[in-house]
Design a protein around this motif. Structure first.
Motif, PDB file in Angstrom:
ATOM      1  N   GLU B  48       4.069  99.338  67.947  1.00 48.34           N
ATOM      2  CA  GLU B  48       4.573  99.850  66.961  1.00 48.34           C
ATOM      3  C   GLU B  48       3.645 101.120  66.351  1.00 48.34           C
ATOM      4  N   SER B  49       4.140 101.521  65.101  1.00 46.96           N
ATOM      5  CA  SER B  49       3.139 102.636  64.775  1.00 46.96           C
ATOM      6  C   SER B  49       1.851 102.031  64.220  1.00 46.96           C
ATOM      7  N   ALA B 264      14.249  92.218  70.066  1.00 46.08           N
ATOM      8  CA  ALA B 264      14.552  93.086  68.918  1.00 46.08           C
ATOM      9  C   ALA B 264      15.279  94.325  69.132  1.00 46.08           C
ATOM     10  N   MET B 265      15.460  94.590  70.375  1.00 47.90           N
ATOM     11  CA  MET B 265      16.320  95.675  70.702  1.00 47.90           C
ATOM     12  C   MET B 265      17.647  95.384  71.462  1.00 47.90           C
ATOM     13  N   LEU B 276      20.217  90.184  67.849  1.00 51.78           N
ATOM     14  CA  LEU B 276      18.925  90.595  67.800  1.00 51.78           C
ATOM     15  C   LEU B 276      17.956  89.690  66.766  1.00 51.78           C
ATOM     16  N   THR B 277      16.983  89.499  67.211  1.00 50.76           N
ATOM     17  CA  THR B 277      15.747  88.569  66.695  1.00 50.76           C
ATOM     18  C   THR B 277      14.848  89.554  66.234  1.00 50.76           C
ATOM     19  N   PRO B 278      14.829  89.803  65.128  1.00 52.06           N
ATOM     20  CA  PRO B 278      13.769  90.640  64.438  1.00 52.06           C
ATOM     21  C   PRO B 278      12.314  89.900  64.552  1.00 52.06           C
ATOM     22  N   ILE B 279      11.248  90.649  64.714  1.00 53.15           N
ATOM     23  CA  ILE B 279       9.827  90.230  64.322  1.00 53.15           C
ATOM     24  C   ILE B 279       9.631  90.096  62.871  1.00 53.15           C
ATOM     25  N   GLU B 280       9.465  89.084  62.398  1.00 56.60           N
ATOM     26  CA  GLU B 280       9.402  88.865  60.855  1.00 56.60           C
ATOM     27  C   GLU B 280       7.995  89.443  60.428  1.00 56.60           C
ATOM     28  N   GLY B 281       8.035  90.016  59.332  1.00 56.91           N
ATOM     29  CA  GLY B 281       6.783  90.404  58.606  1.00 56.91           C
ATOM     30  C   GLY B 281       6.198  91.493  59.215  1.00 56.91           C
ATOM     31  N   ARG B 298       2.970  86.398  62.840  1.00 55.36           N
ATOM     32  CA  ARG B 298       4.059  86.673  63.028  1.00 55.36           C
ATOM     33  C   ARG B 298       4.678  85.941  64.196  1.00 55.36           C
TER      34      ARG B 298
END
Lengths: 320, 348
Positions: B48-49, B264-265, B276-281, B298
């Motif tokens: 990620e950024s 998540a994609m 989709l399962t987001p990565i929380e936080g 996370r």
């Protein structure tokens, strides 16, 4: 299910002077059903955002009309029109960094709509803002903070809360996730999906990420250089594209799967989206289309329903 | 971190640490990154950024401004010669000669007041002592090689006359002018449309097979990784959390972060839509990185050991496949069987 908002022949041109006219949106006829998510895809410069803004009345219409629940909306909004429409229609913007006023606290940003549109007391507005902050996954005590104190994903949640607090029926989401990291995109998309279900929203979801649009939306509309080339149920359009442009878009969409990618043919699409200034007659995709025929270069194809599937519409001479 | 690396590596980076002084304190941007780049292969660095992907390659290229930046530990050797804090090999600058680089935003990476042909040629006059005329002629050949139509006309134009995709081709021409052995591409297609992205990726692949150069590709898009990469490095909060071949990373993902990114994609391998399962936080603050695993806050599989014990050692799971996660510790594997079972789609 009935139509919530519909554009007929909606056209938006920008005059650059010197007889140069940008054909940003040309003759777009598109109906969005109640409680539907319609995905609008296309390359940058294809007129997706301009369509969304013209549909909401944020830009004046050059030609054509928009009707909302059967009632025709004015071609040019005055301040009273904006006041009335903004209760029913809202927009979530692409860039969570520039779409929030840096001098207002998050509480002020989110509460502003209610302040204008309701008779609620300040205390009641504060309560509602607090509820919405929790609803979009932030905390009520974030209210007194300023936008710079939040990450991109959190700001986009603020943008969502700001748009939805006035309980609109129709929301244009203009690339709401493209500025966000992958792990955060899913957070925002799932949030939109949950809120859509609980509030009975209708969404126009503008994006260029085909996989995400397919995941989010019920129906998909594909734009190229200001006009619609194909519409239909999302899975149908994605897995069985009819228009050559849609085919190429799907082919270019990278799949997170090495086996699929290893066996992928090199992309056959050549060239780039041409300038929308003073467009020539004929199909707009003719210059890049691998299946181009003589007729394509001089006659514009109409968007027509497929014979064997009335849910699908394609603007291509291959099907007429 | 990497035991007995294969000796055929072109570029070897080991235990790289980079930090920056800021008003808020010291940011530990890169915290112990090691990898090898092999000739003719593509290594993708994903994350990620803010995870340190760009800083990693910039420090190899000597592009970190010092101060405020500082390389505090580690080594990088190109063909066996150390290049960290010293970008000259035998008096020749490796930048442009041995390693070429292209950036995310071609609009701001080129000089708006110079013609494209001259900018490409400049590399050759500086590094190879070409005359202006020779350099310009070669620039036209290079534009032609990157499939820019009407190359001789295009060479005399300025950047504003080029579209984003064309500018990225011109950037590739600049980077490849001196036939480097490594091309570093930092998010080369992020600013481009999918159709143009596909063209640029195809071009990079074609040029790679023509010249046998290695590519280090920085991206956050797993689709691009799947299309391009032979080897993959997954980075999180300045560290490598998993590394391996593309097939190992995609089909035998071993680190919870890699698994999280994948779910998540949206995937289109079949018509079923999976939620989709987001990565929380959000990622940790690198002013004060957590003591234990950076992903612990996370991670859905977090254990007590993750928060308290820094994970110094990657676990080797298969040949070339490593993951920095306590779940692979022998004691743990017995308690959570089946967590990392073969994932669908793999042929390996």
């Amino acid at each position: 299910m009935s139509v919530l908002i519909e554009s007929r022949g909606l056209t938006k041109h920008f005059d650059l002077g010197n007889r140069q006219i940008v054909h940003a949106v040309d003759d777009m006829s598109l109906a969005i059903q109640e409680q539907e998510i319609l995905g609008l895809v296309g390359e940058s410069g294809s007129g997706k955002s301009t369509y969304g803004k013209t549909l909401l009345g944020l830009l004046d219409k050059t030609r054509g009309e928009v009707s909302y629940k059967g009632k025709i909306l004015p071609a040019r909004y005055n301040s009273q029109d904006f006041y009335q429409q903004s209760k029913k229609m809202q927009m979530i913007f692409q860039d969570p960094y520039s779409s929030l006023n840096p001098r207002m606290t998050i509480g002020e940003v989110i509460g502003e709509g209610l302040k204008l549109h309701s008779e609620d007391s300040d205390a009641s507005i504060r309560d509602q803002v607090a509820t919405w902050l929790e609803r979009v996954g932030l905390h009520a005590d974030h209210m007194s903070r300023y936008p710079h104190e939040f990450s991109g994903g959190q700001r986009q949640r603020v943008g969502v809360a700001r748009a939805l607090i006035v309980e609109p029926e129709f929301v244009v989401c203009d690339e709401p996730i493209s500025a966000l990291d992958v792990s955060v995109q899913a957070q925002v998309v799932n949030l939109l999906g949950e809120l859509k279900a609980s509030l009975g929203l209708t969404l126009l979801f503008i994006a260029h990420d085909l996989s995400m649009v397919r995941y989010v939306s019920d129906r998909m509309a594909v734009m190229y250089l200001g006009s619609l080339v194909e519409t239909g149920p999302s899975d149908e359009v994605f897995f069985r594209p009819k228009h050559p442009y849609t085919e190429l878009l799907v082919q270019s969409n990278p799949e997170p799967d090495p086996d699929t990618e290893r066996h992928r043919e090199p992309v056959s699409i050549t060239g780039e989206i041409p300038s929308p200034v003073n467009i020539k007659p004929g199909c707009r995709f003719a210059g890049r289309c691998p299946k181009v025929m003589d007729i394509c270069r001089n006659t514009s194809p109409q968007l027509i329903a497929l014979e064997n599937d009335v849910q699908r519409h394609v603007a291509c001479h291959l099907y007429s | 971190m990497k035991p007995d690396a294969p000796s055929d590596a072109l570029l070897q980076v080991e235990d790289l640490h980079v930090e920056f002084d800021t008003y808020g304190g010291i940011v530990q941007a890169v915290r112990g990154v090691s990898f090898d780049v092999h000739p003719g292969k593509t290594l993708a660095i994903v994350g990620e950024s803010g995870c340190g992907k760009s800083v990693t390659v910039q420090s190899i290229m000597g592009l970190i401004p010092m101060p405020p930046g500082r390389i505090t530990r580690g080594s990088a050797s190109l063909k066996g010669i150390n290049i960290l804090n010293n970008t000259f090999i035998n008096g020749v600058d490796i930048r442009g000669n041995e390693i070429g680089m292209i950036f995310q935003d071609p609009m701001t990476s080129l000089n708006p007041t110079m013609t494209i042909g001259k900018q490409i040629g400049e590399t050759l006059t500086v590094h190879r002592g070409y005359t202006q005329k020779q350099a310009y002629a070669r620039a036209i050949e290079l534009l032609d090689m990157t499939r820019i139509p009407e190359a001789s006309k295009r060479a005399s134009q300025y950047p504003f006359e080029f579209s984003g995709g064309m500018l990225q081709r011109a950037m590739i021409a600049v980077a490849l002018a001196c036939e480097p052995s490594i091309l570093i591409a930092d998010e080369p297609t992020t600013a481009l449309d999918v159709t143009i992205q596909a063209q640029i990726l195809d071009l990079m692949k074609d040029l790679q097979s023509e010249t046998n150069m290695s590519i280090i590709l920085i991206t956050h898009d797993l689709g691009v990784v799947a299309r391009m990469a032979d080897d993959v490095l997954v980075m999180y909060a300045g560290q490598v959390v998993e590394s391996g071949s593309a097939a190992q990373i995609f089909y035998d993902s071993a680190h919870p972060y890699t698994l999280g990114l994948k779910t998540a994609m949206p995937s289109n391998t079949n018509e079923q839509v999976q939620k989709l399962t987001p990565i929380e936080g959000s990622p940790p603050d690198l002013f004060a990185p957590p003591l234990g695993c950076a992903y612990a806050a996370r991670c859905p599989h977090v254990m007590q050991v993750c928060r308290s014990q820094p994970i110094k050692q990657s676990f080797t799971l298969a040949d070339g496949h490593q993951s920095a996660c306590w779940l692979h510790h022998a004691q743990c594997e017995s308690t959570t069987p089946g967590l990392f079972k073969k994932q669908s789609g793999g042929q390996t």
